[in-house]
Every structure is written in structure tokens, then in C-alpha cells.
Design a protein around this motif. Structure first.
Motif, PDB file in Angstrom:
ATOM      1  N   LEU A   1      -1.420  -5.439  12.809  1.00 24.91           N
ATOM      2  CA  LEU A   1      -2.171  -5.600  11.562  1.00 24.91           C
ATOM      3  C   LEU A   1      -1.643  -6.780  10.754  1.00 24.91           C
ATOM      4  CD1 LEU A   1      -4.235  -4.449   9.501  1.00 24.91           C
ATOM      5  CD2 LEU A   1      -2.378  -3.054   8.617  1.00 24.91           C
ATOM      6  N   TYR A   2      -0.307  -6.822  10.582  1.00 23.05           N
ATOM      7  CA  TYR A   2       0.273  -7.924   9.815  1.00 23.05           C
ATOM      8  C   TYR A   2       0.095  -9.276  10.527  1.00 23.05           C
ATOM      9  CZ  TYR A   2       2.451  -4.396   6.861  1.00 23.05           C
ATOM     10  OH  TYR A   2       2.667  -3.373   6.007  1.00 23.05           O
ATOM     11  N   GLN A   3       0.149  -9.264  11.874  1.00 26.04           N
ATOM     12  CA  GLN A   3      -0.064 -10.494  12.636  1.00 26.04           C
ATOM     13  C   GLN A   3      -1.478 -11.029  12.410  1.00 26.04           C
ATOM     14  OE1 GLN A   3       2.385 -11.890  14.391  1.00 26.04           O
ATOM     15  NE2 GLN A   3       1.156 -13.646  15.010  1.00 26.04           N
ATOM     16  N   ARG A   4      -2.458 -10.071  12.376  1.00 25.27           N
ATOM     17  CA  ARG A   4      -3.839 -10.466  12.158  1.00 25.27           C
ATOM     18  C   ARG A   4      -4.020 -11.071  10.751  1.00 25.27           C
ATOM     19  NH1 ARG A   4      -6.311  -5.727  12.252  1.00 25.27           N
ATOM     20  NH2 ARG A   4      -5.601  -5.336  14.345  1.00 25.27           N
ATOM     21  N   LYS A   5      -3.373 -10.423   9.753  1.00 25.49           N
ATOM     22  CA  LYS A   5      -3.475 -10.933   8.384  1.00 25.49           C
ATOM     23  C   LYS A   5      -2.852 -12.340   8.265  1.00 25.49           C
ATOM     24  CE  LYS A   5      -3.627  -6.567   5.871  1.00 25.49           C
ATOM     25  NZ  LYS A   5      -2.918  -5.691   4.916  1.00 25.49           N
ATOM     26  N   MET A   6      -1.717 -12.515   8.954  1.00 25.89           N
ATOM     27  CA  MET A   6      -1.038 -13.808   8.892  1.00 25.89           C
ATOM     28  C   MET A   6      -1.902 -14.897   9.525  1.00 25.89           C
ATOM     29  SD  MET A   6       2.866 -14.610  10.040  1.00 25.89           S
ATOM     30  CE  MET A   6       2.531 -14.500  11.788  1.00 25.89           C
TER      31      MET A   6
ATOM     32  N   GLU B   1      -4.638 -15.840   7.124  1.00 22.72           N
ATOM     33  CA  GLU B   1      -4.137 -16.669   6.016  1.00 22.72           C
ATOM     34  C   GLU B   1      -3.896 -18.108   6.471  1.00 22.72           C
ATOM     35  OE1 GLU B   1      -3.196 -17.231   2.065  1.00 22.72           O
ATOM     36  OE2 GLU B   1      -4.079 -15.479   3.074  1.00 22.72           O
ATOM     37  N   LEU B   2      -3.302 -18.260   7.705  1.00 26.35           N
ATOM     38  CA  LEU B   2      -3.074 -19.617   8.240  1.00 26.35           C
ATOM     39  C   LEU B   2      -4.392 -20.355   8.463  1.00 26.35           C
ATOM     40  CD1 LEU B   2      -0.231 -18.818  10.791  1.00 26.35           C
ATOM     41  CD2 LEU B   2       0.009 -20.209   8.739  1.00 26.35           C
ATOM     42  N   LYS B   3      -5.383 -19.611   8.948  1.00 29.74           N
ATOM     43  CA  LYS B   3      -6.700 -20.217   9.193  1.00 29.74           C
ATOM     44  C   LYS B   3      -7.335 -20.678   7.884  1.00 29.74           C
ATOM     45  CE  LYS B   3     -10.871 -19.332  11.871  1.00 29.74           C
ATOM     46  NZ  LYS B   3     -11.651 -18.307  12.609  1.00 29.74           N
TER      47      LYS B   3
END
Length: 620
Positions: free
Chosen positions: A304-309, A312-314
Motif C-alpha cells: 500500500l505504501y509503495q503504491r502511494k509513493m 506521489e513520484l508520478k
């Protein structure tokens, strides 16, 4: 009271049916139905006595088994076990049917059986010491002790002196019978001439195995965990806070104005203007307690946190490439949604007031229906009186016709006797003809059966002659030779065993290789989980800070917010409702409704008023 001639025969029938009963393979209802079919030869009273006794023995089987088992252990050690059901039947009649049968009928039943057996069992069962001690205690396991004492033990103790006389009569009868029996010579047993066994050698005792010392129980098993203490401290803190808030609320509580149904309509607008009571929320501040996560939870939260990160980078990359910040669009979207929500709330309020208006219209329609129903009721009463008059005339006509029909039937009965005599003679002729035909058919059937038996006997003799021939049963097998079926894949048993041994070795090698591979995978997975936990802790800290900032912004906005103004449609609907209500009251006065109905309607109006009032408060 049941009157029967052959008591012993009926008791024997009951015992025979109890011997057939098996509760595992047959239900009680099916068993009683089968027994009733077998007892059709008896008259009604005898059949009822037998079926009632059977049903009672099955129903109270647990209580009767207690007494009969104890009898076989104490006084009936030498009695045959085949008489068990006989003692169960006598015990049931003595315990549960003695008052219904009476002593005279019970003594007849007992005297029709073996006197020695009955004397021994009745002396055991009607022992006052046994009844007051262990029989009462054992029966109390199945039923209430007070019920057992009042309904079963006390009546048995009351009958005990009269039954004692019956026992003395049975002892006299059995003693007279024993004097009449002829004395026979007793056979003297002789010892067998057996060989004396040789003394057995004493076996060498086996060595006592010494057990390994077990590890002591760790002291942590007897100590409560730290998390439990922390949770208890948090509970006590929250409870103290809640009690303080409750004291404040009780000190500053508002007075509830209880309004009657008539005055409530006038004060409706004044209540709306007052601000609604807002209960204070109890804030529970729970410390961060360490919670153990399993592998699936760690991987799920890490993903979940990887997806959010990644999102945000995108977003940052898009901004660097010249894309627009969507914050203005989101703010506009939020404002439009707020307006839509206000419109929806206004629409809901309009619907609620429309429902209230339709309720007032329905009450007016109901009053009109009551007037119409009164008129219809008067018309139906008049029609009913006319129909009753017509029905009385019709009944008189039918009675006249029935009298005429009875006279015709009486004349027909006189002619029926002659026709009956003729029919009887005709039936006798038919019976004679049928009996002659039956005899001829029986003779033919016997001849056919004899022919079949003769052919079967010849066939059996031929089969026995074939079976008497000798058969070679032994066959020698060489394990090194093949089956000789002409197949390409043929092999001997020895070759098959060698190939199986090679396959087992290959399988063991594959298992070892797979085991090493699983160990490497486990180590890699553990390392991955540790990395994920570090990443999750960082993300949680950042999210906690962001949530605190959002909470502060919400508080500022809530303090600066204002209540919306009511819509014009809502005000128009409220005026219409007030007009309909006044019109309904005027019409109710004109109709002059009875006090009972008016009280009911006023109660309903008050209930409806409370319902609409609660809806308005919840809407606010």
C-alpha cells in the motif's frame, strides 16, 4: 379398573414384546403400532391394558432399570437373566399403576405368576429402607426430588403394609409347593484325574528405564504480559475521564419541556428556533502499543505504501514536466459537492413536509370514509333482515319435503328384505362354483412344483459330480522369468524390484534439493519482511503528522462555518400543513365523533406529531 380372565397370559405377551423391542433400530411409535396389530385377537380392555403397560415400561425404562439391576446384584443373584423383563413389568405395575389397578387386581396378576420369584422381588422392592434411601436418590437423578417423593415414594410407602400381607401369602404358597416336590438323589461329583503342571520358571525382571531430565518450566508462563497491564491502566484513565464528563453533564443538564398534543402545535415554531443539544464527545487517548504483524499484513501494508509513493513520484514528475496542480480543481469540486449536498438536504426536507401534508389529507379522507361506512351498514342491516325471513320460509319447505322422503324410504325397506333373501341364494351358488375351480387349480400347481423340484435335484447332482473331480492347486513361480505375454514393456519381478530401488534413490535426491531451495527462500522472505517493516514505520510517522495538520484545519473551518438559510418551498409547505390541520379540526367538530374514537385519534395525532418532531430534530 381393568377386568381380565388370563392375567398370566397377558403378562407373558408383554414380556415377549419387550424382548423384541430394540430402541436403536426401531422407534417407540412403530413398535406400539406393530404390537397393536398382533393384539387384535384380544378385546378392547385387554388390548388397552397390554399397550399401556408396554408404553409405560418403555417410557420409565431408566427408573425401572435402577431397581431391577440392584435386585439382580443384591437378592436375585441366582435368578435367571431371562426373567429381567418380567421383573420390569411387575416393578412398573407396582410403582405407577397400583392405585389405578387396586390391590385386588394387582394380587391376581402376581398370584398368576411364579410365587417364589414374585415373593422375592416384592419383598426387595417394598423395603421401606431401600425406598427412602438409594431408590429415592437414584430416581432423583432423572426427575425432581420433590416430585419423586410426593408422586411415587410416598404412595409406595402407604401401600407397603397391605402389600406385606400379599408377600406373606406368596411365601406360604411357595412353601407348600416345596413340600409337595419329590426329593431326588443328588449326584456326587468326582474329581478329574488331571496331570499336575510343572512349576513355571520365574522371569528375569526387566531393567527400569531411566528417563531424561526435562527442562524446567520458564517463569514467564506464570507472569501476566506487559501489554495487559498497559491496557488496564488505559481503561482506568478513560473511566476517570468519562466519570468527570458525566458529573459536568449532570451539573449543567437542560430541562426537558414535556408538551401536550394540543399545545405542541402552537409551540412548534418556538422549539425550532432553540439550538439543538450537542453532546460532548469523550476523547480516548490510547498510547501506541506494539502490535505483532504477520507476514501477510506486513506485505499488504508495504504494498500500500509503495503504491502511494509511486503515485506521489508520478505526480511530482508530471509537475516538473509542466503539468498543472489539481488543487484548484479539487477546491472547485469540493464547493460544487457542498452545494449539491445542500440542495439534496433541501429536497429531503421538502419530501418530509410533503409526507406530513399527505398524512393530513389521509386523515380527512378517513373521516369521509367513516360517514360512507355508516350508510352502508344501515343498508346491510335491512338486507340481512329480508334474507333471514326468506331463509325461514325455505327451511319450512325443506322440512315438508324430508317428511315425504322418509315415508317413501320406509316403504322401500319392506321390499328390501325379499331382495336380500334372493341375493343370498345367488351368492351361495357362486361360492360352490368358485370352490370347485380352486381345487382344480391347486392340483395343477402341485404337479408343476413337483416337476420343478425333480429338475432341480438332477441339476444339483451334476454340479456335485463336477466338484468332486481333482484340481491342481499348486503352481511354481520363477521370479527371474517374464510373463510371456509378448509385450515390449515386459519384465521379471527381480528387474522390477531393481528399478524401484533406483527410483527411490532418485526421489530422495530430489527431496534434498527441494529442501535446500525452501530454506533459501525462507531466508530471503525474512529479509524482505524486515525491510518492509522499516519502510512501514517511516510512512506511519509521516502519515501521523499529516493527519494532525488536517485535524487542525478542520477545527478552524468548523468554527468559521454558518448555518444555511431555509428554502422558500419548505416555508410554503409548512404553511399548507398548518392550513390542512385547522381544516381537519373543524371537520372533526362538525362530524361529532364519539369520545372513544376521538381519544384514539388524538392519541394517534400526538404520536404522529412526536414522530415528525423527532425527524425535524435529526434533520437539524
Amino acid at each position: 379398573m381393568v377386568k381380565m380372565v388370563s392375567h398370566g397370559k397377558h403378562i407373558a405377551m408383554i414380556v415377549q414384546q419387550l424382548n423384541k423391542f430394540n430402541p436403536e433400530n426401531q422407534s417407540v411409535e412403530d413398535f406400539l403400532n406393530e404390537s397393536a396389530k398382533m393384539l387384535q385377537t384380544l378385546n378392547v380392555t385387554e388390548e388397552k391394558f397390554v399397550l399401556d403397560t408396554l408404553a409405560g415400561c418403555i417410557e420409565y425404562r431408566s427408573l425401572l432399570d435402577v431397581v431391577v439391576n440392584a435386585f439382580f446384584v443384591l437378592d436375585g443373584r441366582y435368578c435367571p437373566i431371562s426373567d429381567r423383563n418380567l421383573y420390569i413389568v411387575i416393578c412398573y405395575l407396582a410403582a405407577f399403576q397400583l392405585e389405578e389397578l387396586g390391590l385386588q387386581q394387582f394380587s391376581r396378576i402376581v398370584k398368576s405368576l411364579d410365587a417364589a420369584k414374585m415373593q422375592k422381588f416384592l419383598r426387595f422392592f417394598f423395603n421401606a429402607l431401600y425406598l427412602n434411601t438409594w431408590i429415592k436418590d437414584e430416581w432423583s437423578h432423572f426427575y425432581d426430588s420433590l416430585y419423586v417423593k410426593e408422586n411415587w415414594i410416598d404412595p409406595l410407602l402407604r401401600w407397603q403394609p397391605t402389600v406385606q400381607k400379599l408377600i406373606e401369602q406368596l411365601t406360604d404358597k411357595s412353601s407348600n409347593r416345596t413340600t409337595v416336590v419329590k426329593t431326588s438323589t443328588v449326584t456326587q461329583p468326582k474329581e478329574f484325574n488331571l496331570t499336575v503342571p510343572k512349576p513355571r520358571a520365574i522371569p528375569i525382571p526387566l531393567p527400569i528405564p531411566v528417563l531424561e531430565k526435562r527442562k524446567p518450566v520458564p517463569p514467564s508462563t506464570y507472569k501476566p504480559p506487559k501489554e495487559k497491564k498497559q491496557l488496564e491502566e488505559i481503561k482506568t484513565k478513560n473511566r476517570k475521564k468519562a466519570e468527570d464528563l458525566l458529573q459536568k453533564a449532570n451539573a449543567d443538564h437542560f430541562r426537558c419541556a414535556t408538551m401536550k398534543s394540543e399545545k405542541g402545535e402552537n409551540k412548534h415554531d418556538s422549539i425550532k428556533s432553540k439550538p439543538a443539544f450537542q453532546a460532548q464527545k469523550i476523547q480516548n487517548k490510547i498510547d501506541n502499543i506494539p502490535i505483532k504483524l504477520n507476514a501477510a499484513a506486513i506485505l499488504r501494508e508495504g504494498a500500500l505504501y509503495q503504491r502511494k509513493m509511486e503515485q506521489e513520484l508520478k505526480r511530482i514528475e508530471n509537475l516538473l514536466q509542466g503539468a498543472r496542480d489539481p488543487s484548484e480543481f479539487l477546491e472547485w469540486q469540493k464547493q460544487t459537492r457542498g452545494k449539491d449536498l445542500e440542495e439534496q438536504l433541501a429536497e429531503i426536507e421538502c419530501r418530509r413536509l410533503q409526507g406530513k401534508l399527505s398524512h393530513e389529507e389521509a386523515v380527512l379522507a378517513h373521516q369521509n370514509v367513516i360517514q360512507e361506512n355508516k350508510k352502508k351498514a344501515d343498508l346491510t342491516r335491512e338486507e340481512k333482515a329480508e334474507l333471514m325471513h326468506q331463509y325461514a320460509e325455505k327451511r319450512l319447505q325443506e322440512q315438508k319435503e324430508m317428511r315425504e322422503l322418509v315415508e317413501q324410504v320406509m316403504e322401500g325397506h319392506k321390499n328390501a328384505k325379499q331382495a336380500k333373501i334372493k341375493l343370498q341364494k345367488y351368492k351361495q351358488q357362486i361360492v360352490q362354483e368358485v370352490s370347485e375351480e380352486n381345487q382344480e387349480l391347486l392340483r395343477q400347481a402341485l404337479e408343476e412344483e413337483e416337476e420343478k423340484l425333480r429338475k432341480r435335484y438332477e441339476l444339483i447332482q451334476q454340479i456335485r459330480a463336477i466338484e468332486s473331480l481333482p484340481i491342481l492347486k499348486h503352481k511354481f513361480v520363477d521370479l527371474t522369468e517374464t510373463g510371456g505375454h509378448g509385450l515390449i514393456c515386459e519384465m521379471s519381478i527381480v528387474e522390477l524390484r531393481e528399478r524401484l530401488a533406483l527410483l527411490r534413490e532418485a526421489q530422495k535426491a530430489a527431496e534434498e534439493e527441494k529442501r535446500d531451495q525452501i530454506i533459501h527462500q525462507k531466508q530471503a522472505k525474512e529479509q524482505l519482511l524486515l525491510d518492509k517493516l522499516d519502510q512501514i514505520s517511516l510512512f506511519r510517522e509521516e502519515l501521523g503528522r499529516a493527519a494532525a495538520l488536517k485535524q487542525e484545519e478542520k477545527k478552524r473551518k468548523s468554527q468559521s462555518g454558518e448555518r444555511p438559510v431555509k428554502d422558500e418551498r419548505i416555508l410554503n409547505l409548512q404553511k399548507k400543513i398548518v392550513e390542512k390541520r385547522t381544516e381537519r379540526k373543524k371537520q372533526a367538530r362538525l362530524l361529532k365523533i364519539t369520545p372513544e374514537k376521538s381519544s384514539v385519534t388524538s392519541g394517534k395525532d400526538s404520536l404522529q406529531w412526536d414522530h415528525w418532531k423527532a425527524l425535524e430534530e435529526s434533520q437539524e
